[in-house]
Write a protein that holds these residues in place. Structure first.
Motif, short mmCIF file in Angstrom:
data_model
loop_
_atom_site.label_atom_id
_atom_site.label_comp_id
_atom_site.label_asym_id
_atom_site.label_seq_id
_atom_site.Cartn_x
_atom_site.Cartn_y
_atom_site.Cartn_z
N VAL A 83 0.84 -1.21 0.00
CA VAL A 83 0.00 0.00 0.00
C VAL A 83 0.87 1.25 0.00
CG1 VAL A 83 -1.65 1.34 1.38
CG2 VAL A 83 -2.00 -1.12 1.05
N VAL A 84 1.91 1.26 0.84
CA VAL A 84 2.81 2.41 0.91
C VAL A 84 3.52 2.62 -0.43
CG1 VAL A 84 4.95 3.27 1.98
CG2 VAL A 84 3.12 2.34 3.42
N ALA A 85 3.94 1.53 -1.07
CA ALA A 85 4.60 1.64 -2.38
C ALA A 85 3.64 2.20 -3.42
CB ALA A 85 5.12 0.27 -2.82
N ALA A 86 2.43 1.67 -3.46
CA ALA A 86 1.45 2.17 -4.43
C ALA A 86 1.16 3.64 -4.18
CB ALA A 86 0.16 1.35 -4.34
N TRP A 87 0.98 4.01 -2.93
CA TRP A 87 0.72 5.40 -2.56
C TRP A 87 1.89 6.27 -3.02
CZ3 TRP A 87 -1.39 6.58 3.00
CH2 TRP A 87 -1.81 7.91 3.08
N GLY A 88 3.10 5.82 -2.76
CA GLY A 88 4.28 6.58 -3.17
C GLY A 88 4.37 6.76 -4.67
N PHE A 89 4.08 5.69 -5.42
CA PHE A 89 4.10 5.81 -6.88
C PHE A 89 3.02 6.76 -7.37
CE2 PHE A 89 6.25 1.52 -6.90
CZ PHE A 89 7.44 1.97 -7.45
N ILE A 90 1.87 6.76 -6.71
CA ILE A 90 0.77 7.64 -7.13
C ILE A 90 1.10 9.10 -6.87
CG2 ILE A 90 -1.61 8.31 -6.58
CD1 ILE A 90 -2.16 5.25 -6.15
N ILE A 91 1.64 9.42 -5.68
CA ILE A 91 1.92 10.83 -5.37
C ILE A 91 3.18 11.33 -6.03
CG2 ILE A 91 0.66 10.75 -3.19
CD1 ILE A 91 3.37 10.70 -1.73
N GLY A 92 4.08 10.43 -6.39
CA GLY A 92 5.28 10.84 -7.11
C GLY A 92 6.48 11.02 -6.22
N SER A 93 7.62 11.01 -6.84
CA SER A 93 8.89 11.14 -6.15
C SER A 93 9.06 12.52 -5.55
CB SER A 93 10.04 10.87 -7.12
OG SER A 93 11.28 10.94 -6.46
N GLY A 94 9.61 12.56 -4.35
CA GLY A 94 9.89 13.83 -3.71
C GLY A 94 8.74 14.38 -2.90
N ASP A 95 7.63 13.66 -2.84
CA ASP A 95 6.49 14.11 -2.05
C ASP A 95 6.46 13.35 -0.74
OD1 ASP A 95 4.26 15.58 -1.42
OD2 ASP A 95 3.16 15.07 -3.24
N SER A 96 5.41 13.56 0.05
CA SER A 96 5.32 12.94 1.37
C SER A 96 4.00 12.21 1.53
CB SER A 96 5.41 13.99 2.47
OG SER A 96 6.59 14.72 2.36
N ILE A 97 4.08 11.02 2.16
CA ILE A 97 2.89 10.27 2.50
C ILE A 97 2.33 10.86 3.79
CG2 ILE A 97 2.05 8.01 3.28
CD1 ILE A 97 4.01 6.76 1.31
N LEU A 98 1.04 11.13 3.80
CA LEU A 98 0.35 11.77 4.93
C LEU A 98 0.92 13.15 5.26
CD1 LEU A 98 -0.10 8.71 7.34
CD2 LEU A 98 -1.80 9.69 5.79
N GLY A 99 1.71 13.69 4.35
CA GLY A 99 2.25 15.03 4.55
C GLY A 99 3.48 15.10 5.42
N PHE A 100 3.96 13.94 5.94
CA PHE A 100 5.14 14.03 6.80
C PHE A 100 6.13 12.87 6.67
CE2 PHE A 100 1.79 12.13 9.34
CZ PHE A 100 2.40 11.07 9.98
N ILE A 101 5.83 11.86 5.84
CA ILE A 101 6.79 10.78 5.62
C ILE A 101 7.28 10.89 4.18
CG2 ILE A 101 7.15 8.29 5.54
CD1 ILE A 101 5.04 8.00 7.72
N PRO A 102 8.52 11.35 3.98
CA PRO A 102 9.02 11.57 2.62
C PRO A 102 9.29 10.25 1.89
CG PRO A 102 10.80 11.86 4.19
CD PRO A 102 9.55 11.64 4.99
N VAL A 103 9.01 10.25 0.60
CA VAL A 103 9.33 9.11 -0.25
C VAL A 103 9.88 9.61 -1.57
CG1 VAL A 103 7.65 7.50 0.75
CG2 VAL A 103 6.96 8.96 -1.14
N ASN A 104 10.68 8.76 -2.19
CA ASN A 104 11.15 9.03 -3.54
C ASN A 104 11.04 7.73 -4.33
OD1 ASN A 104 13.35 7.51 -2.75
ND2 ASN A 104 14.73 9.24 -2.55
N THR A 105 11.43 7.73 -5.56
CA THR A 105 11.28 6.56 -6.41
C THR A 105 12.02 5.35 -5.84
OG1 THR A 105 11.04 7.98 -8.35
CG2 THR A 105 11.59 5.67 -8.77
N GLU A 106 13.22 5.56 -5.33
CA GLU A 106 13.98 4.46 -4.75
C GLU A 106 13.27 3.87 -3.54
OE1 GLU A 106 15.17 7.45 -5.54
OE2 GLU A 106 16.78 7.13 -6.97
N ASP A 107 12.71 4.74 -2.67
CA ASP A 107 11.92 4.27 -1.53
C ASP A 107 10.75 3.43 -2.00
OD1 ASP A 107 13.12 5.45 0.82
OD2 ASP A 107 12.32 7.38 0.19
#
Length: 138
Positions: A83-107
């Motif tokens: 779920v976290v991976a799908a969410w990260g791919f949807i919001i895009g690299s360099g953004d944050s999940i829930l507004g405070f957990i950063p993710v990028n493509t490698e994450d």
């Protein structure tokens, strides 16, 4: 206690790795905020204090569950990381999940791999059968 199984191996190795990675991440960024100061571990994986705490908690749960609930941990963490991976791919690299957990493509790819491995380990481990007490001899 569960015997050796793919789920137990997953819970032990991934749990330990996540605890170590979470602690290591604090050397790069210990900032809490939304998303706070974000830094890249080894120049690759984006982290901040919240991301580090998430890894420590999920890894610690794996170490605790390794002996008694490894299958449930592997399946649960696997689904969570998918779920976290799908969410990260949807919001895009360099953004944050829930507004405070950063993710990028490698994450996102790392989370995808951990998710697939978790679900696979959980499905490859048979569920514990409920044991019936032996019938008494008459």
């Amino acid at each position: 206690m569960e015997g050796a199984s793919p789920a137990r191996l997953y819970a032990t190795l991934v749990g330990g790795t996540l605890v170590i990675a979470g602690n290591l991440g604090f050397f790069y960024s210990s900032s809490f905020g939304g998303p706070g100061k974000v830094d890249d571990v080894f120049g690759i994986l984006s982290v901040n204090g919240w991301h580090n705490v998430f890894h420590i908690v999920t890894g610690g749960l794996g170490l605790l569950a390794a002996g008694y609930a490894a299958r449930q941990y592997a399946l649960g963490l696997g689904v969570l990381y998918l779920v976290v991976a799908a969410w990260g791919f949807i919001i895009g690299s360099g953004d944050s999940i829930l507004g405070f957990i950063p993710v990028n493509t490698e994450d996102n790819f790392l989370h995808l791999i951990l998710g697939v491995l978790g679900v696979s380990a959980g499905l490859a481990t048979p569920a514990m059968a409920t044991r019936r007490p032996a019938a008494e001899a008459t």
